[in-house]
Design a protein around this motif. Structure first.
Motif, PDB file in Angstrom:
ATOM      1  N   ALA A  47     -21.803 -47.467  12.850  1.00 21.72           N
ATOM      2  CA  ALA A  47     -21.434 -46.877  11.559  1.00 21.72           C
ATOM      3  C   ALA A  47     -20.097 -47.432  11.072  1.00 21.72           C
ATOM      4  CB  ALA A  47     -21.374 -45.353  11.668  1.00 21.72           C
ATOM      5  N   THR A  48     -19.163 -47.629  11.975  1.00 20.91           N
ATOM      6  CA  THR A  48     -17.854 -48.191  11.613  1.00 20.91           C
ATOM      7  C   THR A  48     -18.013 -49.625  11.135  1.00 20.91           C
ATOM      8  OG1 THR A  48     -16.795 -46.754  13.242  1.00 20.91           O
ATOM      9  CG2 THR A  48     -15.509 -48.629  12.441  1.00 20.91           C
ATOM     10  N   SER A  49     -18.835 -50.386  11.834  1.00 19.83           N
ATOM     11  CA  SER A  49     -19.105 -51.766  11.426  1.00 19.83           C
ATOM     12  C   SER A  49     -19.762 -51.802  10.052  1.00 19.83           C
ATOM     13  CB  SER A  49     -19.996 -52.437  12.472  1.00 19.83           C
ATOM     14  OG  SER A  49     -20.307 -53.748  12.077  1.00 19.83           O
ATOM     15  N   ASP A  50     -20.719 -50.923   9.828  1.00 16.44           N
ATOM     16  CA  ASP A  50     -21.389 -50.855   8.524  1.00 16.44           C
ATOM     17  C   ASP A  50     -20.414 -50.440   7.422  1.00 16.44           C
ATOM     18  OD1 ASP A  50     -23.737 -51.569   9.783  1.00 16.44           O
ATOM     19  OD2 ASP A  50     -24.590 -49.539   9.760  1.00 16.44           O
ATOM     20  N   LYS A  70     -16.420 -43.821   0.296  1.00 12.00           N
ATOM     21  CA  LYS A  70     -17.051 -44.419   1.483  1.00 12.00           C
ATOM     22  C   LYS A  70     -16.528 -43.797   2.772  1.00 12.00           C
ATOM     23  CE  LYS A  70     -18.334 -48.682   2.142  1.00 12.00           C
ATOM     24  NZ  LYS A  70     -18.507 -50.132   2.220  1.00 12.00           N
ATOM     25  N   ASN A  71     -15.200 -43.642   2.861  1.00 12.57           N
ATOM     26  CA  ASN A  71     -14.605 -43.087   4.076  1.00 12.57           C
ATOM     27  C   ASN A  71     -14.996 -41.634   4.284  1.00 12.57           C
ATOM     28  OD1 ASN A  71     -13.394 -45.403   4.938  1.00 12.57           O
ATOM     29  ND2 ASN A  71     -11.413 -44.928   4.074  1.00 12.57           N
ATOM     30  N   ASP A  72     -15.045 -40.864   3.192  1.00 14.02           N
ATOM     31  CA  ASP A  72     -15.436 -39.456   3.302  1.00 14.02           C
ATOM     32  C   ASP A  72     -16.880 -39.337   3.779  1.00 14.02           C
ATOM     33  OD1 ASP A  72     -12.906 -38.722   2.490  1.00 14.02           O
ATOM     34  OD2 ASP A  72     -13.499 -38.228   0.427  1.00 14.02           O
ATOM     35  N   ALA A  73     -17.757 -40.185   3.246  1.00 10.80           N
ATOM     36  CA  ALA A  73     -19.169 -40.153   3.649  1.00 10.80           C
ATOM     37  C   ALA A  73     -19.312 -40.539   5.124  1.00 10.80           C
ATOM     38  CB  ALA A  73     -19.993 -41.082   2.764  1.00 10.80           C
TER      39      ALA A  73
END
Length: 187
Positions: A47-50, A70-73
Motif C-alpha cells: 500500500a505504501t509503494s502504491d 491520498k494520505n488520508d485514504a
C-alpha cells in the motif's frame, strides 16, 4: 511486486516464514501464530509503494489537497483494515502500527512541504543554485563554478540506499555515452 517486508514477532509467537529466494515478494507466506500481523505488514508495504507510485517526487509534488486526500485514504485504509474485526491482531501490534501510521503521515507532510519549496526554487528554466566543495564519487570535491560553460549532470545517491546502489553502475555507462561532449557528470 513487493520484494521485502518487515517482520513482526512477539513473545509466544510461533511463526513459519517460507519463500522462494528468486521471487521473495511473490512467494513469501506466513503460517502459525503471528500470521495476521505479518500479512498486514506485507499489505502495508505494498500500500505504501502504491501510495508513492513509480516516481516519489511526483507523489511529493502533488497539489496540497490531492496530497492530503491520498494520505488520508491510505491511513484510513490501514486503520480500517486493522480494526475491521476480520482478523485479530495483538493490542501491542495495533498500538505500534497506529503510531507508525501517524508518524509516517507527519513525515510525509513535512517532505511534501519541502518538495513544494524545492519545486518553486528549482523549476525548469531557473538558474541552478550554486554549490561549493561537494564530495564527488571519485573522492574529490567540486563547485558548480568549476564547470562554467558546460552542461552539468548531477547524480545524487547514498551508499545506504539500496536503489541508489543498484543505479550506481549506470553512471559509468552515461559517462561513456557522453564522453568528449560539452557535459560534465558529477556523482
Amino acid at each position: 511486486d513487493v520484494c521485502s517486508s518487515d517482520l513482526y514477532l512477539e513473545n509466544d509467537m510461533d511463526l513459519e516464514v517460507t519463500f522462494d529466494a528468486e521471487d521473495i515478494g511473490g512467494t513469501i507466506s506466513y503460517s502459525g501464530k503471528g500470521t495476521s500481523e505479518n500479512d498486514f505488514l506485507r499489505y502495508k508495504t505494498k500500500a505504501t509503494s502504491d501510495l508513492m507510485g513509480e516516481d516519489y517526487k511526483d507523489y511529493l509534488s502533488l497539489e496540497t489537497s490531492a496530497f492530503h486526500e491520498k494520505n488520508d485514504a491510505y491511513s484510513k485504509d490501514l486503520i480500517d483494515r486493522m480494526e475491521s474485526g476480520e482478523t485479530t491482531f495483538s493490542s501491542n501490534f495495533i498500538a505500534t502500527q497506529k503510531t507508525q501510521i501517524n508518524d509516517f503521515k507527519e513525515g510525509m507532510n513535512a517532505q511534501h512541504e519541502e518538495q513544494l519549496a524545492i519545486n518553486s526554487e528549482l523549476s525548469p528554466g531557473m538558474a541552478s543554485p550554486e554549490f561549493h566543495d561537494y564530495i564527488n564519487y571519485e573522492g574529490g570535491t567540486n563547485s558548480l563554478s568549476d564547470f562554467r560553460g558546460k552542461y552539468v549532470y548531477i547524480d545524487v545517491w547514498a551508499t545506504w540506499c539500496v536503489p541508489c546502489i543498484y543505479e550506481m553502475p549506470f553512471m559509468a555507462e552515461i559517462e561513456e555515452e557522453y564522453k568528449g561532449k560539452n557535459i560534465h557528470l558529477l556523482g
